[in-house]
Design a protein around this motif. Structure first.
Motif, mmCIF file in Angstrom:
data_model
loop_
_atom_site.group_PDB
_atom_site.id
_atom_site.type_symbol
_atom_site.label_atom_id
_atom_site.label_comp_id
_atom_site.label_asym_id
_atom_site.label_seq_id
_atom_site.Cartn_x
_atom_site.Cartn_y
_atom_site.Cartn_z
ATOM 1 N N GLU A 123 77.561 1.745 88.907
ATOM 2 C CA GLU A 123 76.469 1.263 89.763
ATOM 3 C C GLU A 123 76.991 0.825 91.123
ATOM 4 O OE1 GLU A 123 73.072 -2.277 89.756
ATOM 5 O OE2 GLU A 123 74.030 -1.673 87.872
ATOM 6 N N GLU A 124 78.169 0.216 91.159
ATOM 7 C CA GLU A 124 78.722 -0.283 92.414
ATOM 8 C C GLU A 124 79.517 0.771 93.188
ATOM 9 O OE1 GLU A 124 80.887 -3.910 91.965
ATOM 10 O OE2 GLU A 124 79.367 -4.828 90.642
ATOM 11 N N ASN A 125 79.886 1.873 92.508
ATOM 12 C CA ASN A 125 80.700 2.906 93.158
ATOM 13 C C ASN A 125 80.140 4.296 92.895
ATOM 14 O OD1 ASN A 125 83.354 1.276 94.027
ATOM 15 N ND2 ASN A 125 82.747 0.591 91.975
ATOM 16 N N PRO A 126 78.878 4.551 93.214
ATOM 17 C CA PRO A 126 78.274 5.850 92.893
ATOM 18 C C PRO A 126 78.965 7.010 93.596
ATOM 19 C CG PRO A 126 76.884 4.625 94.420
ATOM 20 C CD PRO A 126 77.940 3.675 93.947
ATOM 21 N N GLU A 127 79.586 6.760 94.727
ATOM 22 C CA GLU A 127 80.234 7.838 95.486
ATOM 23 C C GLU A 127 81.484 8.364 94.786
ATOM 24 O OE1 GLU A 127 82.413 4.131 96.520
ATOM 25 O OE2 GLU A 127 80.309 4.683 96.192
ATOM 26 N N LEU A 128 82.014 7.615 93.814
ATOM 27 C CA LEU A 128 83.222 8.047 93.114
ATOM 28 C C LEU A 128 82.926 8.917 91.900
ATOM 29 C CD1 LEU A 128 85.350 4.759 93.181
ATOM 30 C CD2 LEU A 128 85.427 6.693 94.765
ATOM 31 N N ILE A 129 81.678 8.950 91.470
ATOM 32 C CA ILE A 129 81.321 9.722 90.287
ATOM 33 C C ILE A 129 81.269 11.202 90.644
ATOM 34 C CG2 ILE A 129 79.696 9.959 88.387
ATOM 35 C CD1 ILE A 129 81.078 7.166 88.771
ATOM 36 N N HIS A 130 82.033 12.012 89.923
ATOM 37 C CA HIS A 130 82.119 13.435 90.242
ATOM 38 C C HIS A 130 80.788 14.132 89.968
ATOM 39 C CE1 HIS A 130 83.600 17.541 90.495
ATOM 40 N NE2 HIS A 130 84.740 17.065 90.988
ATOM 41 N N ALA A 131 80.409 15.036 90.851
ATOM 42 C CA ALA A 131 79.120 15.720 90.712
ATOM 43 C C ALA A 131 79.076 16.592 89.459
ATOM 44 C CB ALA A 131 78.863 16.576 91.954
ATOM 45 N N ASN A 132 80.229 17.118 89.040
ATOM 46 C CA ASN A 132 80.284 17.965 87.840
ATOM 47 C C ASN A 132 81.011 17.211 86.723
ATOM 48 O OD1 ASN A 132 79.714 20.433 86.487
ATOM 49 N ND2 ASN A 132 81.832 21.086 86.775
ATOM 50 N N ASN A 133 80.576 15.981 86.488
ATOM 51 C CA ASN A 133 81.236 15.128 85.491
ATOM 52 C C ASN A 133 80.864 15.532 84.065
ATOM 53 O OD1 ASN A 133 78.832 13.555 84.532
ATOM 54 N ND2 ASN A 133 78.742 13.008 86.692
ATOM 55 N N SER A 134 81.495 14.891 83.102
ATOM 56 C CA SER A 134 81.192 15.143 81.681
ATOM 57 C C SER A 134 80.621 13.887 81.024
ATOM 58 C CB SER A 134 82.445 15.618 80.941
ATOM 59 O OG SER A 134 83.574 14.826 81.229
ATOM 60 N N LEU A 135 79.771 13.203 81.758
ATOM 61 C CA LEU A 135 79.154 11.973 81.265
ATOM 62 C C LEU A 135 78.338 12.228 79.991
ATOM 63 C CD1 LEU A 135 78.867 8.961 81.924
ATOM 64 C CD2 LEU A 135 76.886 9.531 83.346
ATOM 65 N N ASP A 136 77.704 13.395 79.905
ATOM 66 C CA ASP A 136 76.898 13.705 78.722
ATOM 67 C C ASP A 136 77.742 13.753 77.449
ATOM 68 O OD1 ASP A 136 74.602 13.823 80.206
ATOM 69 O OD2 ASP A 136 74.562 16.011 80.362
ATOM 70 N N PHE A 137 79.005 14.112 77.581
ATOM 71 C CA PHE A 137 79.899 14.163 76.426
ATOM 72 C C PHE A 137 80.015 12.794 75.763
ATOM 73 C CE2 PHE A 137 84.487 13.414 75.238
ATOM 74 C CZ PHE A 137 84.416 13.997 73.980
ATOM 75 N N ILE A 138 80.003 11.739 76.548
ATOM 76 C CA ILE A 138 80.206 10.396 75.996
ATOM 77 C C ILE A 138 78.912 9.591 75.871
ATOM 78 C CG2 ILE A 138 82.625 10.178 76.643
ATOM 79 C CD1 ILE A 138 81.783 8.685 79.155
ATOM 80 N N THR A 139 77.766 10.209 76.194
ATOM 81 C CA THR A 139 76.503 9.474 76.071
ATOM 82 C C THR A 139 75.461 10.209 75.225
ATOM 83 O OG1 THR A 139 75.720 10.413 78.172
ATOM 84 C CG2 THR A 139 76.799 8.256 78.262
#
Length: 291
Positions: A123-139
């Motif tokens: 939430e505090e560093n949205p610019e660091l989150i990669h656009a092609n991340n694998s967040l769905d893998f862990i959520t």
């Protein structure tokens, strides 16, 4: 064991011991509570130092500063197949930064507030989150990937999946990056490595899943590996034969282990195939003609 030059280093106390901002009384209370609650390795102060060091300090060691890659090797592990290619070269030429063998859920009682801390960081560093991340893998929480069995219970959006970091081959420059540095520092200041018992495996994995391109993470399917209690081995009979794999091991109780963790209903590997980089065979080498 090797014809190459080897080095042996002493980790500086300031990199190994708990940081000065950790409250000693709160830390001791956490140790006592972890023992009462049966948290795995929760009563070992040195284990918390180890997890903290492997999360944020191993890549800063002076001896490693001239290197770009590392291969984490643990005691009491077995490699079940011949290595017939250079895994560093495989990652490098295919623009990968990290390779793993096993993906499994973490014990939630070791990381009760890790995910809410990660969410605050994002939430505090949205610019660091990669656009092609694998967040769905862990959520993601669909049970179709686990033979319709319920996932390991989790009280947060984090499904507890992580890359088992006792085997990992990675690019040190990812961990030296500004993004990972800010991520680790944020987690470190929360105190969770000492007030709870955060492991380096979920910390590494979550960092990769949110900060890196998911296509830069590789599953080494053809590396046989055993670290009690989990065994990983190739599924292809051709690969097993040509790499001379021995896909059996013996557990602490002496029982033979022949079933790879990958087919365990709680394995996170199928979730990685769906929500991560998919299933691929980058090392398309002719094993039958390999030396």
């Amino acid at each position: 064991m090797t014809s190459s030059q080897t080095f042996y280093e002493l980790i500086p106390a300031e990199d190994w011991d708990k940081p000065s901002f950790i409250d000693d009384e709160k830390f001791e209370a956490s140790i006592s509570r972890s023992i009462l609650d049966g948290v795995i390795y929760g009563g070992a102060k040195s284990y918390r130092n180890m997890c903290h060091f492997n999360s944020g300090y191993f890549y800063r060691q002076k001896r490693l500063l001239n290197y770009d890659w590392y291969f984490r090797v643990e005691p009491d592990v077995e490699y079940m197949c011949d290595f017939q290619y250079d895994p560093f070269e495989l990652l490098r030429i295919n623009n990968k930064i990290y390779g793993f063998v096993i993906a499994i859920p973490e014990y939630e009682n070791t990381i009760p507030t890790l995910w809410q801390t990660v969410e605050q960081f994002m939430e505090e560093n949205p610019e660091l989150i990669h656009a092609n991340n694998s967040l769905d893998f862990i959520t993601s929480n669909d049970t179709s990937l686990n033979h319709w069995q319920p996932l390991v219970p989790s009280s947060s959006k984090y499904n507890l999946c992580h890359f088992w970091s006792n085997f990992e081959i990675g690019n040190l420059n990812f961990f030296r990056s500004e993004a990972y540095g800010k991520y680790f520092d944020f987690l470190d200041k929360s105190g969770g490595f000492y007030y709870e018992r955060w492991g380096d495996a979920p910390v590494h994995s979550i960092g990769l899943n949110i900060l890196a391109d998911k296509n830069s993470i590789h599953h080494f399917e053809d590396i046989g590996y055993y670290h009690a209690p989990y065994l990983a081995c190739p599924t292809s009979r051709d690969v097993i034969a040509s790499k001379r794999c021995v896909c059996k091991a013996y557990g602490y109780d002496g029982d033979k282990i022949t079933k790879p963790v990958d087919v365990n209903i709680h394995s996170c590997l199928s979730r990685w195939w769906k929500y991560g980089a998919g299933k691929s065979f980058l090392n398309d080498i002719d094993y039958n003609n390999s030396i």
